[in-house]
Design an enzyme around this catalytic site. Structure first.
Site, PDB file in Angstrom:
ATOM      1  N   ASP A 226      25.864  41.158  39.100  1.00 21.56           N
ATOM      2  CA  ASP A 226      27.185  41.141  38.881  1.00 21.56           C
ATOM      3  C   ASP A 226      27.587  42.773  38.876  1.00 21.56           C
ATOM      4  O   ASP A 226      27.196  43.220  38.030  1.00 21.56           O
ATOM      5  CB  ASP A 226      27.291  40.569  37.572  1.00 21.56           C
ATOM      6  CG  ASP A 226      28.689  40.316  37.021  1.00 21.56           C
ATOM      7  OD1 ASP A 226      29.708  41.129  37.761  1.00 21.56           O
ATOM      8  OD2 ASP A 226      29.108  39.469  36.207  1.00 21.56           O
TER       9      ASP A 226
ATOM     10  N   HIS B 241      29.114  37.793  40.282  1.00 22.72           N
ATOM     11  CA  HIS B 241      29.913  37.628  39.167  1.00 22.72           C
ATOM     12  C   HIS B 241      30.766  36.169  39.422  1.00 22.72           C
ATOM     13  O   HIS B 241      30.785  35.564  38.478  1.00 22.72           O
ATOM     14  CB  HIS B 241      31.343  38.660  39.321  1.00 22.72           C
ATOM     15  CG  HIS B 241      32.320  38.667  38.219  1.00 22.72           C
ATOM     16  ND1 HIS B 241      31.614  38.844  36.957  1.00 22.72           N
ATOM     17  CD2 HIS B 241      33.555  38.443  37.955  1.00 22.72           C
ATOM     18  CE1 HIS B 241      32.847  38.669  36.049  1.00 22.72           C
ATOM     19  NE2 HIS B 241      34.232  38.402  36.630  1.00 22.72           N
TER      20      HIS B 241
ATOM     21  N   SER C 135      34.237  35.057  33.005  1.00 25.43           N
ATOM     22  CA  SER C 135      34.896  36.460  33.123  1.00 25.43           C
ATOM     23  C   SER C 135      35.895  36.686  31.764  1.00 25.43           C
ATOM     24  O   SER C 135      35.276  36.523  30.776  1.00 25.43           O
ATOM     25  CB  SER C 135      35.573  36.611  34.355  1.00 25.43           C
ATOM     26  OG  SER C 135      35.706  37.966  34.625  1.00 25.43           O
TER      27      SER C 135
END
Length: 255
Positions: free
Chosen positions: A208, A236, A103
């Protein structure tokens, strides 16, 4: 193998990190927004091969146990994190190391690999993006109010930060990352991608909800020779949800 937990002074702040394993291949794990080694990488710290790898998980400044300072989001916060991450590993006496970035940590890792090519051995990123679109800003605003988060995701962060710091920092992050939309093409680090010369592995969960697949495809297209793996059921947090498969894929790539 035990996990060592310590702090070291880097660029004027005391950065917290965890370290495990005694392998010759050093690997730095870079957490996501509000994340820390403790909250974001349990299955990696526990199960990655300790004979092959020395694994370091850090808390970026203002996150986890790297407080003080409080977290802020100046326009160059990703560059600042990239410099902190690389300088931390050098302070720990690792001459060359690989980066595993999730991320926001993936964005940080992309910048570090582009800017410090002599130090980075291999690069793995997942749930990362090199730009911010109007669609992304909508998604970010959807997570601005932490009281609407699921209990499961919220709880460890509330325990670590207390409600007020957690809520305030999440709002500040949404404002900070949304600012990139004003850049040409919404770029965070697009122009740096062609400078990444190390072997690169991009993993993306097709379910995601935070980072649309087009971001992974863009990164793949602009890093020469990179590999892209799409995980059909991955969201995610695919490295937590599908830890065994994730660890296996990553270890094979790093060998």
């Amino acid at each position: 193998t035990s996990v060592r937990s310590a702090k070291i002074q880097v660029n004027g702040v005391h950065l917290h990190y965890q370290q495990t394993g005694e392998g010759s291949h050093a690997v730095l794990l870079l957490p996501g927004m509000l994340g820390s080694g403790q909250t974001d990488f349990g299955p990696q710290m526990k199960s990655m091969n300790k004979q092959l790898f020395t694994i370091v998980a850090w808390d970026p400044r203002g996150y986890g146990q790297s407080i003080p300072p409080s977290r802020d989001f100046p326009p160059d916060f990703f560059e600042r994190d990239a410099k902190d991450a690389v300088d931390l590993m050098q302070a720990l006496k690792f001459k060359k190391f690989s980066l595993l970035g999730w991320s926001d940590g993936g964005i940080t890792a992309l910048i570090a690999a582009a800017k410090y090519p002599a130090l980075i051995h291999k690069l793995v990123v997942w749930g990362a993006n090199a730009s911010v679109t109007q669609e992304d800003v909508k998604i970010y605003n959807g997570i601005r109010d932490v009281s609407k988060w699921s209990e499961k995701v919220k709880k460890p962060l509330e325990e670590m930060y207390g409600h007020q710091y957690f809520a305030k920092t999440c709002e500040a992050w949404v404002d900070g990352i949304s600012r990139f939309v004003a850049n040409p093409e919404g770029s965070i680090c697009q122009r740096l991608l062609p400078d990444i010369k190390c072997p690169t592995f991009i993993i993306h969960g097709e379910k995601d909800p935070l980072v649309p697949r087009a971001h992974a495809e863009y990164i793949h297209k602009h890093i020469k020779g990179s590999r892209l793996l799409l995980m059909p059921e991955g969201k995610h947090n695919l490295h937590l949800r599908f830890a065994e498969e994730f660890n296996r894929q990553v270890e094979d790539f790093l060998r």
